[in-house]
Write an enzyme that holds these catalytic residues in place. Structure first.
Site, mmCIF file in Angstrom:
data_model
loop_
_atom_site.group_PDB
_atom_site.id
_atom_site.type_symbol
_atom_site.label_atom_id
_atom_site.label_comp_id
_atom_site.label_asym_id
_atom_site.label_seq_id
_atom_site.Cartn_x
_atom_site.Cartn_y
_atom_site.Cartn_z
ATOM 1 N N CYS A 1 40.825 55.245 18.199
ATOM 2 C CA CYS A 1 40.440 55.228 19.914
ATOM 3 C C CYS A 1 42.025 54.654 20.678
ATOM 4 O O CYS A 1 41.692 54.910 21.639
ATOM 5 C CB CYS A 1 39.455 54.401 18.942
ATOM 6 N N TYR A 2 41.998 53.359 20.428
ATOM 7 C CA TYR A 2 43.649 52.197 20.739
ATOM 8 C C TYR A 2 44.350 53.600 21.413
ATOM 9 O O TYR A 2 44.864 53.395 22.334
ATOM 10 C CB TYR A 2 43.774 51.566 20.128
#
Lengths: 344, 344, 344, 344
Positions: C150-151
């Site tokens: 996600c990051y």
């Protein structure tokens, strides 16, 4: 200076005791126990306490050390106080138990709701139910105090004025209660995750919640007869707070409900009867040892609706425990408990 | 007993002043003003104060009444203190301004950022910037104190140790700041609704925020030279708290950053340098007048990362204002400000 | 109809795959596995799915059943796909892994960050990093896809346009990222409790987070050289959403940043370059497979500030996984992924 | 393709209509009005809609344009539909009103609760109350539909099975309802601020809420006699969701409540009777056009407790409006309304 011990200080009622006692001018925490966190400084576990308890670390519970305290608070799951209270009382230490261990007078009923035998039925006769608004005189003389649960505190304070005077039908009481998530404690449970409990509302334990027999016991005493109560707790997406919405059928609709409540609590330092028409918010008691109450009669009907809010960790647990300590030791009942609620 | 007046008490810094001063043993609020709420009791507007200020009601601001106070706090939008401060100072009253009116030393720059001429430039020379960790001695002698903004407090306290000793490249500073919604005040704005600000994160005012010149002014003074700062504020779905994440390039990576911070703040009662490797949480300062700081050097690189948290309404506003009052009146600096943060 | 299997469906990426696939016209979930929940219906565990998967229950993972699927998604902790992927590929099944198992090209580096040896290094050469905006052509041909974290998704999409064209100093990149709590998964951890993560903001893993090497690998490829990146993740009190605030020093400040971003993503269906001056909110992508980006140059300085938001469970996980599936099977890339975000 | 107009699209029911209609294969929004936002693109006001309605902008309401639509939704405050509905009906356009304008059959009662005369009493006889689970056949033939309010939807669906069959004492009904803050709309009000409504629970309008007569009207029709209802709404710190906790006294405790509810809703696509013993969560319907219901009889007593949850903006407003449209135009009732709820 009262020497205070705390058993089981790693939960929310434990850290709240520490927070509140840090402001108390006549009490000093000298020992705090935890089997799992032995040796850990409390301020390393709870950074809000940095600067307040820099020398205090958790230790393994030990009767000798605890017995040297003037008073020991149990901030433990049920069952722990059963095992230790007797020895501490023998050592001359007062015990204030925040768990459910000594709340029910009937050991059989306790066993039924908690799924295990009562561990110290011999202590039940002397245990005092620590609701100062009802039992202040007995608390003064007590050696062993059972601090009421959070839902029971909000519910009883809201219904007592009506039941004590026989103003409502005691067979048809309803308590629709909403609690913040801290009521579920600091245990790692999926249902208490931010992602599960956030942005959602749900009822739980509609079949029967352990606070039901406790509330019923208190209401029965107030009414002087058996009562019929439906209790529906709800999980609410907030950290602290209980909002009890209480429904009771009036036997006489001509009574001045506002006056009844104001008179009942006129000299109570921690029960605030709000003006007629009010809607108390849980945030108005956040962090404070106060129960705020408003009473309504919607549409001029036969139903009284009482709104009663507390902070479940303060008036519903640790604050009330300290209020009991103050009474027990002959101090001003409000000592260390005067801070205003945090708003916003 | 210090007689306290508050101008503009209907916002969050106003109610927070009242909450904190209710615990202060040497101060008494004798007047609180609001044009819109004239005659309303403060505890009717802010129910958390019931039982604390039952006799206190808002009144229309009046120089004679305010001038009879020992100190007047301005908890107002910018511009209001400009109009009243001079008269109060002439009456011998000390002024502690929580607004932005006297924070910038340069009236021109103030006019540029606030979109209106500075209303009292003649008072700027004597106004003291009320950051005790920098200006404690001047505060002691001051008549007029400008309480720092919330972002400026968290950011300056985090960067000062590095800049004062010339440890970082002052041209390349970055402050990535996250604020709770109470920073936007109690005004009815769509962007601050629960339904708009909840469950979401966003940056704002990236082009330029009014706290930028204030931070730059403070950092410039610490560095003894001009500084380059990029400041990006973010709106965070929580009520209180600021988390400043600060990035600065070290000129010498052999320095012991932990020691630098610990020494700088060794005698500061309200700055807590946490152990190496810590990650301060904003909730560890909720309701408390503390700034907690941790300093990191990720991957052993040339970048220092400082984490600095405050409660925007306490160390970032009303608590710091009272800290200034304590210094100003020769009291123990921590008087009335010792409560532990509310956790959870 | 594509026959879909899901391994490890009891976490948040699992239920999100189910939610999204319920709207997909060309895919059908035929098996979903969980060792702990064997026999439990998915709609009994996730009541939002009632009426959608009434016949689907968790089963123990079994290679024969999974190998009969056209594609298998791994929504598992790291290590699980290592053990099973090879066999499934041999059975002719495509594998789309949402875990970290095949994201890093270097098995040694993987072992260092994940604290265990890489379990299937022989598959690394053919594993395709499933960021469609970079590797769309390789995805089309792939048998084994590693869905980005996600990051890394939010950060890479925000920095790629700058690095691919050499517009910034690749040695001094900063990613200050804020994540909702669902990024920590559905595991019962104290730190993820509502009472711990709510109403608070904190940084974590400043020393080094497992997404750091993944981001660096992607940025290195874009820049065509090694990069220096400081990555500071923060836990934010919201359920879903990542807000990446990215700082990069421009080598030439005359470049039209807005045009650079608009051109880079002109034909991308799931990257939305917002108008100049915008501040994207995470809620604008809640539940949607979109990355919204805005680029700023504060104060006209040399620093580019890129704001990039995604829903960590959609474009940061399950939505992107389905986007990969669509590409892999020659479908319209947006199939089943067109729903607008839920606001408010 | 049904040509859709929306009057008053800047509130939450407006943006929710747009979000849902973007997925509807047989409807197209051709006009959306707002006096205050004339000329503003909907996706500039609601960034979640970027990519969905890029060509659609707000315009000033105009009967000619609206009258060219097949159907016009009113997502307006009360009073607006009164003024425009008649003209649109004359133009042959169907009207689906999400406001309260045509919900009450009695114009006098409407005037009493809304504090102004009813503006179109001549249309009341033909207005159909758009609760499909009760009035599906009339909806099919209607020209003017009054979409039920959010509290009335949750409450009626929870009590109808009991009242229709005369299973409970209709004189003693209680609806204790909890609503997310979006129920208060998108208007800038202090009470709806994140800082006011967050982390708190409160009752409101206990004296009498405008939804009370609407609920009573529906229950009366179901019971075939007048009913006694106490309705206490509560503001809950979440964005979306209504949880209705309903209390009714059984006249015969031998009835199989679970069977009663399952049979009543067996063929209803959007009412989900959960298994006995369930506690529906509001998040299980977030974003979805579903009402989930569970029925309990605590302690085996005479009180039935029904738990009924909806998303106030979907089944409580815009989703139900589209469900009505589908029925009205002879489409599959579930068209465009099949998305699963967003969880977590």
């Amino acid at each position: 200076m009262i020497k205070v011990g705390i058993v089981g200080g790693t939960g929310y009622t434990g850290v709240e005791l520490l927070r509140l006692l840090a402001q108390h001018p006549q009490a000093e925490v000298v020992v705090i126990t935890s089997r799992s966190e032995d040796g850990v400084r409390v301020c390393d576990m709870f950074p809000n306490l940095r600067g307040h308890y820099d020398g205090l670390a958790f230790s393994v519970p030990d009767v000798a050390t605890l017995g040297a305290c003037d008073v020991v608070f149990f901030a433990t799951p049920h069952g722990v106080a059963h095992a230790l209270a007797g020895e501490l009382l023998s050592a001359g230490t007062r015990v204030i138990d925040l768990s459910a261990d000594f709340r029910l007078k009937d050991a059989e009923e306790w066993a039924k709701w908690y799924g295990q035998p009562h561990g110290a039925p011999e202590l039940l006769p002397e245990a005092v139910y620590g609701l100062p608004e009802v039992n202040r005189e007995q608390i003064r003389q007590a050696r062993l105090i059972a601090v009421p649960g959070c839902y029971p505190t909000a519910t009883q304070l809201g219904l007592l004025p009506l039941l004590e005077q026989g103003l409502v039908d005691a067979d048809r009481l309803i308590a629709d209660c909403k609690s913040g998530v801290s009521g579920a404690g600091r245990a790692a449970k999926v249902a208490s995750l931010f992602t599960e409990a956030g942005e959602s509302m749900m009822a739980y334990s509609v079949k029967g919640h352990r606070h039901l027999p406790e509330i019923r016991q208190g209401l029965r005493q107030a009414a002087g007869r058996d009562v019929g109560l439906t209790f529906v707790p709800h999980l609410t997406p907030m950290i602290r707070g209980i909002h009890a919405t209480l429904y009771a059928t009036l036997v006489d609709t001509s009574v001045d409900l506002q006056a009844v409540f104001e008179q009942r609590y006129a000299s109570e330092p921690f029960v605030d009867v709000m003006p007629a028409g009010s809607h108390p918010e849980t945030r108005s008691v956040r962090g404070a040892n106060v129960c705020r109450i408003a009473v309504h009669r919607p549409q001029g009907g036969e139903l009284a609706v009482v709104l009663s809010v507390i902070d479940n960790l303060v008036k519903g647990a640790s604050g009330q425990a300290i209020q009991n300590m103050n009474i027990l030791f002959g101090l001003d009942e409000t000592l260390g408990l005067n801070a205003a609620a945090l708003l916003p």
